[in-house]
Design a protein around this motif. Structure first.
Motif, short mmCIF file in Angstrom:
data_model
loop_
_atom_site.label_atom_id
_atom_site.label_comp_id
_atom_site.label_asym_id
_atom_site.label_seq_id
_atom_site.Cartn_x
_atom_site.Cartn_y
_atom_site.Cartn_z
N ALA A 167 4.62 48.85 49.67
CA ALA A 167 4.23 48.67 51.07
C ALA A 167 2.99 47.80 51.09
CB ALA A 167 3.96 50.01 51.74
N SER A 168 2.63 47.32 52.27
CA SER A 168 1.42 46.49 52.37
C SER A 168 0.19 47.38 52.38
CB SER A 168 1.46 45.65 53.64
OG SER A 168 1.29 46.47 54.79
N LEU A 184 7.60 61.11 52.49
CA LEU A 184 8.38 60.04 53.09
C LEU A 184 8.88 60.38 54.49
CD1 LEU A 184 10.46 58.78 50.02
CD2 LEU A 184 8.52 57.65 51.13
N ALA A 185 8.90 61.65 54.82
CA ALA A 185 9.31 62.05 56.16
C ALA A 185 8.37 61.51 57.22
CB ALA A 185 9.39 63.58 56.25
N GLU A 186 7.17 61.16 56.83
CA GLU A 186 6.17 60.64 57.77
C GLU A 186 6.09 59.12 57.73
OE1 GLU A 186 4.75 62.75 59.80
OE2 GLU A 186 5.77 64.41 58.78
N HIS A 187 7.04 58.50 57.03
CA HIS A 187 6.97 57.04 56.87
C HIS A 187 8.24 56.38 57.40
CE1 HIS A 187 3.26 56.60 54.42
NE2 HIS A 187 3.52 57.87 54.12
N ARG A 188 8.23 55.05 57.41
CA ARG A 188 9.38 54.27 57.86
C ARG A 188 9.65 53.14 56.87
NH1 ARG A 188 6.32 51.59 63.11
NH2 ARG A 188 5.17 49.98 61.98
N ALA A 230 8.23 40.85 55.96
CA ALA A 230 8.08 41.95 56.92
C ALA A 230 7.27 43.09 56.32
CB ALA A 230 9.45 42.43 57.38
N CYS A 231 7.47 43.30 55.02
CA CYS A 231 6.68 44.33 54.34
C CYS A 231 5.20 43.94 54.31
CB CYS A 231 7.21 44.55 52.93
SG CYS A 231 6.41 45.90 52.04
N GLY A 236 6.72 48.47 57.15
CA GLY A 236 7.25 49.65 56.48
C GLY A 236 7.41 49.47 55.00
N LEU A 237 8.00 50.47 54.38
CA LEU A 237 8.26 50.48 52.94
C LEU A 237 9.51 49.68 52.61
CD1 LEU A 237 7.74 54.31 52.44
CD2 LEU A 237 6.19 52.56 51.56
N ILE A 238 9.53 49.10 51.43
CA ILE A 238 10.73 48.41 50.95
C ILE A 238 10.96 48.77 49.48
CG2 ILE A 238 10.49 46.46 52.54
CD1 ILE A 238 9.54 44.80 50.08
N GLN A 239 12.19 48.53 49.03
CA GLN A 239 12.53 48.58 47.61
C GLN A 239 13.14 47.24 47.26
OE1 GLN A 239 15.03 52.14 47.39
NE2 GLN A 239 13.28 53.29 46.59
N ALA A 240 12.56 46.56 46.27
CA ALA A 240 12.98 45.21 45.96
C ALA A 240 12.80 44.94 44.47
CB ALA A 240 12.16 44.20 46.78
#
Length: 307
Positions: A167-168, A184-188, A230-231, A236-240
């Motif tokens: 994430a940034s 993670l329930a509190e994140h997007r 966008a990250c 929000g979070l990403i997986q890359a």
């Protein structure tokens, strides 16, 4: 009428969607392309193409004829190429597609080596983050990331690429840094569409098992570069893949999180239609790509995992 050339003209019109585009691709005058189709339709006694002011597409007869022409022309090309390959010189044009960022980072900088080995081969490479339809779009071979679900294609595994969750710095300052799965329930997350129409799920390895984590999202993008951008912008979070994040991680604009929960490695495969399986052009290109990627894996184990 040169029937072979007429078939070549017809297939390029279908693949490119227009007379002008086909003429440019084949290096022919527009009038010659139009005349070739008129003569071919007269010879066959059927209408092959439906023409409107906006598009050109095959009729039912034209669609059936296109697929037979494609097979015949491919077989002819492969016959000529196989004879050349016996002398170590496969020739002709190979139409390839691959993910944009992957191709620009791992393939394009190494293409000079490919052309040194195969000077009679010409590559026509498309860079897309969507999955093209190989037969419909006239593509001989594609490099694809992720699980291959299309059973109509031959798939050859190449490498597996490590991924990470990030994430940034701005996002983490606002939303906090997740340290446990429960956080993670509190994140997007930022959504990226898969070829199936679904979004790529958030996946983490927990105690040796892969778990999908439902994540809400406020933004969906269909470009790998936009996904990273966008990250960085804090959406929000990403997986890359790690290779696509090297610069951002080094600069500190992106921060890796949840390092104790690995992201499943991303498989990279070469795919091609079954009738292209024995094509010398496809074979030498796929062999070359595998060699290049395994060379990277050997010197950079943190970037690639050999199969």
């Amino acid at each position: 009428m040169d029937r072979l050339q007429a078939m070549q003209v017809f297939t390029r019109i279908v693949e490119l969607g227009g007379f002008g585009k086909a003429a440019d691709a084949l290096g022919l005058p527009r009038a010659s392309v139009t005349l070739a189709i008129q003569q071919l339709e007269a010879h066959l006694g059927v209408q092959l193409l439906q023409r409107t002011t906006r598009q050109v597409r095959p009729t039912l007869d034209g669609d059936a004829y296109y697929h037979r022409c494609q097979l015949l022309l491919d077989d002819l090309d492969d016959l000529e190429s196989s004879l050349s390959a016996q002398r170590g010189k496969p020739r002709g044009t190979l139409r390839v597609d691959m993910p944009a960022a992957f191709g620009c980072i791992w393939i394009v900088p190494r293409l000079a080596d490919f052309y040194r080995r195969y000077p009679d081969l010409q590559l026509d490479i498309g860079f897309h983050d969507r999955q093209v339809h190989l037969q419909r779009e006239g593509v001989d071979c594609a490099i694809r990331a992720g699980t291959i679900s299309d059973l109509s294609l031959v798939a050859r595994p190449l490498v597996r690429i490590p991924q990470l969750t990030c994430a940034s710095a701005e996002y983490l300052a606002t939303w906090g840094t997740p340290r446990r799965l429960e956080d993670l329930a509190e994140h997007r997350a930022i959504n990226f569409p898969a070829s199936s129409g679904r979004f790529f799920p958030f996946e983490l390895e927990v105690a040796g098992e892969i778990r999908e984590i439902p994540m809400p999202a406020v933004l969906t993008v269909n470009s790998a570069d936009a996904y990273i951008g966008a990250c960085e912008a804090g959406f929000g979070l990403i997986q890359a893949p790690r290779y696509h994040l090297t610069r951002q991680l080094a600069a500190g604009s992106l921060v890796q999180v949840l390092e104790q929960y690995p992201v499943p490695a991303w498989p990279i495969s070469a795919v091609y239609p079954p009738h292209r399986q024995l094509s010398p052009r496809v074979r030498v290109f796929v062999d070359w790509v595998m060699e290049q990627l395994h060379g990277v894996a050997d010197v950079s184990p943190q970037l690639m995992v050999r199969l």
